[in-house]
Scaffold this motif. Structure first.
Motif, PDB file in Angstrom:
ATOM      1  N   LEU A   1       0.844  -1.194   0.000  1.00  0.00           N
ATOM      2  CA  LEU A   1       0.000   0.000   0.000  1.00  0.00           C
ATOM      3  C   LEU A   1       0.877   1.241   0.000  1.00  0.00           C
ATOM      4  CD1 LEU A   1      -2.493  -1.286   2.671  1.00  0.00           C
ATOM      5  CD2 LEU A   1      -2.913  -1.084   0.215  1.00  0.00           C
ATOM      6  N   LEU A   2       0.383   2.289  -0.645  1.00  0.00           N
ATOM      7  CA  LEU A   2       1.144   3.536  -0.720  1.00  0.00           C
ATOM      8  C   LEU A   2       0.563   4.536   0.286  1.00  0.00           C
ATOM      9  CD1 LEU A   2       3.330   5.175  -2.214  1.00  0.00           C
ATOM     10  CD2 LEU A   2       1.553   5.881  -3.822  1.00  0.00           C
ATOM     11  N   LYS A   3       1.388   4.933   1.251  1.00  0.00           N
ATOM     12  CA  LYS A   3       0.935   5.882   2.271  1.00  0.00           C
ATOM     13  C   LYS A   3       1.631   7.220   2.006  1.00  0.00           C
ATOM     14  CE  LYS A   3      -1.133   2.416   4.439  1.00  0.00           C
ATOM     15  NZ  LYS A   3      -2.582   2.250   4.506  1.00  0.00           N
ATOM     16  N   THR A   4       0.833   8.189   1.568  1.00  0.00           N
ATOM     17  CA  THR A   4       1.371   9.472   1.118  1.00  0.00           C
ATOM     18  C   THR A   4       0.856  10.603   1.991  1.00  0.00           C
ATOM     19  OG1 THR A   4       1.151   8.574  -1.093  1.00  0.00           O
ATOM     20  CG2 THR A   4       1.635  10.887  -0.958  1.00  0.00           C
ATOM     21  N   LEU A   5       1.674  11.639   2.077  1.00  0.00           N
ATOM     22  CA  LEU A   5       1.314  12.792   2.899  1.00  0.00           C
ATOM     23  C   LEU A   5       1.436  14.040   2.042  1.00  0.00           C
ATOM     24  CD1 LEU A   5       0.887  12.837   5.952  1.00  0.00           C
ATOM     25  CD2 LEU A   5       3.273  13.478   6.203  1.00  0.00           C
ATOM     26  N   ILE A   6       0.528  15.005   2.244  1.00  0.00           N
ATOM     27  CA  ILE A   6       0.672  16.287   1.541  1.00  0.00           C
ATOM     28  C   ILE A   6       0.759  17.403   2.580  1.00  0.00           C
ATOM     29  CG2 ILE A   6      -1.837  16.586   1.136  1.00  0.00           C
ATOM     30  CD1 ILE A   6      -0.976  17.789  -1.654  1.00  0.00           C
ATOM     31  N   LEU A   7       1.811  18.216   2.466  1.00  0.00           N
ATOM     32  CA  LEU A   7       2.029  19.335   3.389  1.00  0.00           C
ATOM     33  C   LEU A   7       1.958  20.637   2.608  1.00  0.00           C
ATOM     34  CD1 LEU A   7       5.228  18.112   5.315  1.00  0.00           C
ATOM     35  CD2 LEU A   7       2.856  17.825   6.042  1.00  0.00           C
ATOM     36  N   GLY A   8       1.732  21.726   3.333  1.00  0.00           N
ATOM     37  CA  GLY A   8       1.693  23.039   2.684  1.00  0.00           C
ATOM     38  C   GLY A   8       0.961  24.015   3.586  1.00  0.00           C
ATOM     39  N   ALA A   9       1.240  25.290   3.404  1.00  0.00           N
ATOM     40  CA  ALA A   9       0.610  26.320   4.230  1.00  0.00           C
ATOM     41  C   ALA A   9      -0.910  26.297   4.055  1.00  0.00           C
ATOM     42  CB  ALA A   9       1.165  27.686   3.817  1.00  0.00           C
ATOM     43  N   PRO A  10      -1.640  26.934   4.979  1.00  0.00           N
ATOM     44  CA  PRO A  10      -3.082  27.063   4.809  1.00  0.00           C
ATOM     45  C   PRO A  10      -3.396  27.643   3.429  1.00  0.00           C
ATOM     46  CG  PRO A  10      -2.431  27.937   6.934  1.00  0.00           C
ATOM     47  CD  PRO A  10      -1.172  27.569   6.211  1.00  0.00           C
ATOM     48  N   ALA A  11      -4.355  27.021   2.750  1.00  0.00           N
ATOM     49  CA  ALA A  11      -4.824  27.492   1.432  1.00  0.00           C
ATOM     50  C   ALA A  11      -3.741  27.450   0.350  1.00  0.00           C
ATOM     51  CB  ALA A  11      -5.438  28.886   1.525  1.00  0.00           C
TER      52      ALA A  11
ATOM     53  N   ILE B   1       4.717  24.593  -2.080  1.00  0.00           N
ATOM     54  CA  ILE B   1       5.265  25.902  -1.697  1.00  0.00           C
ATOM     55  C   ILE B   1       4.619  26.971  -2.574  1.00  0.00           C
ATOM     56  CG2 ILE B   1       7.362  27.280  -1.474  1.00  0.00           C
ATOM     57  CD1 ILE B   1       8.915  24.636  -1.246  1.00  0.00           C
ATOM     58  N   VAL B   2       3.791  27.804  -1.915  1.00  0.00           N
ATOM     59  CA  VAL B   2       3.060  28.875  -2.613  1.00  0.00           C
ATOM     60  C   VAL B   2       3.296  30.165  -1.829  1.00  0.00           C
ATOM     61  CG1 VAL B   2       0.746  29.658  -3.319  1.00  0.00           C
ATOM     62  CG2 VAL B   2       1.297  27.219  -3.369  1.00  0.00           C
ATOM     63  N   PRO B   3       3.640  31.277  -2.502  1.00  0.00           N
ATOM     64  CA  PRO B   3       3.900  32.513  -1.749  1.00  0.00           C
ATOM     65  C   PRO B   3       2.695  32.948  -0.898  1.00  0.00           C
ATOM     66  CG  PRO B   3       4.492  32.766  -4.081  1.00  0.00           C
ATOM     67  CD  PRO B   3       3.796  31.446  -3.951  1.00  0.00           C
ATOM     68  N   PHE B   4       2.993  33.485   0.299  1.00  0.00           N
ATOM     69  CA  PHE B   4       1.922  33.889   1.226  1.00  0.00           C
ATOM     70  C   PHE B   4       0.986  34.927   0.609  1.00  0.00           C
ATOM     71  CE2 PHE B   4       3.459  32.645   5.788  1.00  0.00           C
ATOM     72  CZ  PHE B   4       3.505  31.321   5.381  1.00  0.00           C
ATOM     73  N   GLU B   5       1.547  35.848  -0.221  1.00  0.00           N
ATOM     74  CA  GLU B   5       0.652  36.903  -0.759  1.00  0.00           C
ATOM     75  C   GLU B   5      -0.387  36.302  -1.713  1.00  0.00           C
ATOM     76  OE1 GLU B   5       3.958  36.961  -1.886  1.00  0.00           O
ATOM     77  OE2 GLU B   5       3.912  37.288  -4.055  1.00  0.00           O
ATOM     78  N   VAL B   6      -0.042  35.207  -2.375  1.00  0.00           N
ATOM     79  CA  VAL B   6      -1.005  34.527  -3.258  1.00  0.00           C
ATOM     80  C   VAL B   6      -2.106  33.898  -2.402  1.00  0.00           C
ATOM     81  CG1 VAL B   6      -1.269  32.587  -4.874  1.00  0.00           C
ATOM     82  CG2 VAL B   6       0.753  34.062  -5.014  1.00  0.00           C
ATOM     83  N   ILE B   7      -1.682  33.292  -1.287  1.00  0.00           N
ATOM     84  CA  ILE B   7      -2.619  32.612  -0.378  1.00  0.00           C
ATOM     85  C   ILE B   7      -3.633  33.597   0.205  1.00  0.00           C
ATOM     86  CG2 ILE B   7      -2.701  31.594   1.938  1.00  0.00           C
ATOM     87  CD1 ILE B   7      -0.180  30.036   1.155  1.00  0.00           C
ATOM     88  N   ILE B   8      -3.132  34.719   0.686  1.00  0.00           N
ATOM     89  CA  ILE B   8      -3.999  35.702   1.339  1.00  0.00           C
ATOM     90  C   ILE B   8      -5.055  36.186   0.352  1.00  0.00           C
ATOM     91  CG2 ILE B   8      -4.011  38.061   2.311  1.00  0.00           C
ATOM     92  CD1 ILE B   8      -1.205  37.237   3.544  1.00  0.00           C
ATOM     93  N   ASP B   9      -4.662  36.325  -0.888  1.00  0.00           N
ATOM     94  CA  ASP B   9      -5.578  36.774  -1.918  1.00  0.00           C
ATOM     95  C   ASP B   9      -6.645  35.718  -2.222  1.00  0.00           C
ATOM     96  OD1 ASP B   9      -5.919  39.069  -3.445  1.00  0.00           O
ATOM     97  OD2 ASP B   9      -5.494  37.884  -5.256  1.00  0.00           O
ATOM     98  N   ARG B  10      -6.241  34.457  -2.276  1.00  0.00           N
ATOM     99  CA  ARG B  10      -7.195  33.451  -2.762  1.00  0.00           C
ATOM    100  C   ARG B  10      -8.233  33.026  -1.709  1.00  0.00           C
ATOM    101  NH1 ARG B  10      -3.424  28.114  -3.702  1.00  0.00           N
ATOM    102  NH2 ARG B  10      -2.675  29.274  -5.481  1.00  0.00           N
ATOM    103  N   VAL B  11      -7.909  33.112  -0.417  1.00  0.00           N
ATOM    104  CA  VAL B  11      -8.907  32.663   0.573  1.00  0.00           C
ATOM    105  C   VAL B  11     -10.161  33.540   0.581  1.00  0.00           C
ATOM    106  CG1 VAL B  11      -7.433  31.418   2.196  1.00  0.00           C
ATOM    107  CG2 VAL B  11      -7.734  33.872   2.465  1.00  0.00           C
TER     108      VAL B  11
END
Ligand code: G5P
Ligand code: MG
Length: 227
Positions: free
Chosen positions: A7-17, A115-125
């Motif tokens: 079985l493949l056990k995978t994890l995804i990490l990243g900042a909120p949004a 890895i996504v820049p914070f300013e992009v995140i703040i805009d999209r939420v």
């Protein structure tokens, strides 16, 4: 040739949004594996007003982490339910304590870090709308629902998340920086972390596919690989 089950056990990490849910839904569809999202599961408990839902609501609304003991107990039980499946875990672990606890019960095979820049995140939420029962997520201008305010599949109402208010988003990004970043190093040291950088999910997605295709082809779509 012997056939082995793996079985493949995978994890995804990243900042909120950062697009964990968006990329996860594409992965589980393409590779036919189970999506286990801690945030979606907690929001489902809140909506159903279970004991757990009542206990964690204030934490989520304010953008704070749910205490480790609660999360570890909850997610360990959830992972037991999918023990015989390949899965993609999203949102857990996000502290070193949680990472250690998970490693004891289930060492993961690979970890994807967005890895996504914070300013992009703040805009999209600001433009995020969700269908709570399924966890389906929309963004006006990116994946706009067919009918405004309604889920494409069920036609039910979409809502905005309380933790997408600017002050809660700020809090979540602060917590991510101070508490969750060390989790990235935890997996880096184990040599199983792969990073994907971009300003949009469409930019990140082909890189994820290029990385996962050879791995999943080795394991086989149904969780089998050949030796
Ligand atoms: P969650 O639910 O794990 P977060 O904060 O880690 O929440 P979130 O907000 O769910 O992560 P995401 O899944 O990384 O974000 O991103 P997404 O939903 O796919 O995309 C964000 C938005 O951008 C969507 O509207 C999407 O359509 C849009 N989008 C995606 N890509 C693009 C693009 O390229 N362009 C544009 N324009 N838009 C795009 O955790 C929530 C809370 O639960 C508790 C905590 O309180 C936490 O704050 N919790 C835990 N607490 C302790 N320990 C744990 N392990 C916990 N897990 C959950
Ligand atoms: Mg999510």
């Amino acid at each position: 040739m012997t056939v082995k089950s793996k079985l493949l056990k995978t994890l995804i990490l990243g900042a909120p949004a950062s697009g964990k849910g968006t990329i996860s839904s594409r992965i589980v569809k393409k590779y036919n594996i189970e999506h286990v999202s801690s945030g979606d599961k907690l929001r489902d408990h809140i909506q159903k007003q279970t004991d757990l839902g009542k206990e964690v609501k204030a934490h989520l609304d304010e953008g704070k982490l749910v205490p480790d003991d609660v999360m570890i107990k909850f997610m360990t039980a959830e992972l037991k339910k999918v023990a015989n499946k390949s899965w993609l875990l999203d949102g857990f672990p996000r502290t070193i304590e949680q990472a250690n606890a998970l490693w004891k019960v289930q060492p993961v095979d690979i970890v994807l870090n967005l890895i996504v820049p914070f300013e992009v995140i703040i805009d999209r939420v600001k433009s995020r709308w969700v269908h709570l029962p399924s966890g389906r997520v929309y963004n006006i201008g990116f994946n706009t629902p067919k009918v405004e305010g309604k889920d494409d599949v069920t036609g039910e109402d979409l809502v905005q998340r309380p933790d997408d208010k600017p002050e809660a988003v700020r809090k979540r990004l602060e917590i991510y920086d101070s508490i969750t970043r060390p989790v990235i190093d935890f997996y880096k040291q184990k040599g199983i972390l792969q990073e994907f950088e971009g300003r949009t999910s469409d930019e990140i997605w082909p890189k994820v596919v290029a990385y996962l295709d050879p791995i999943v082809n080795n394991y086989g779509q149904s969780g089998y690989y050949f030796e």
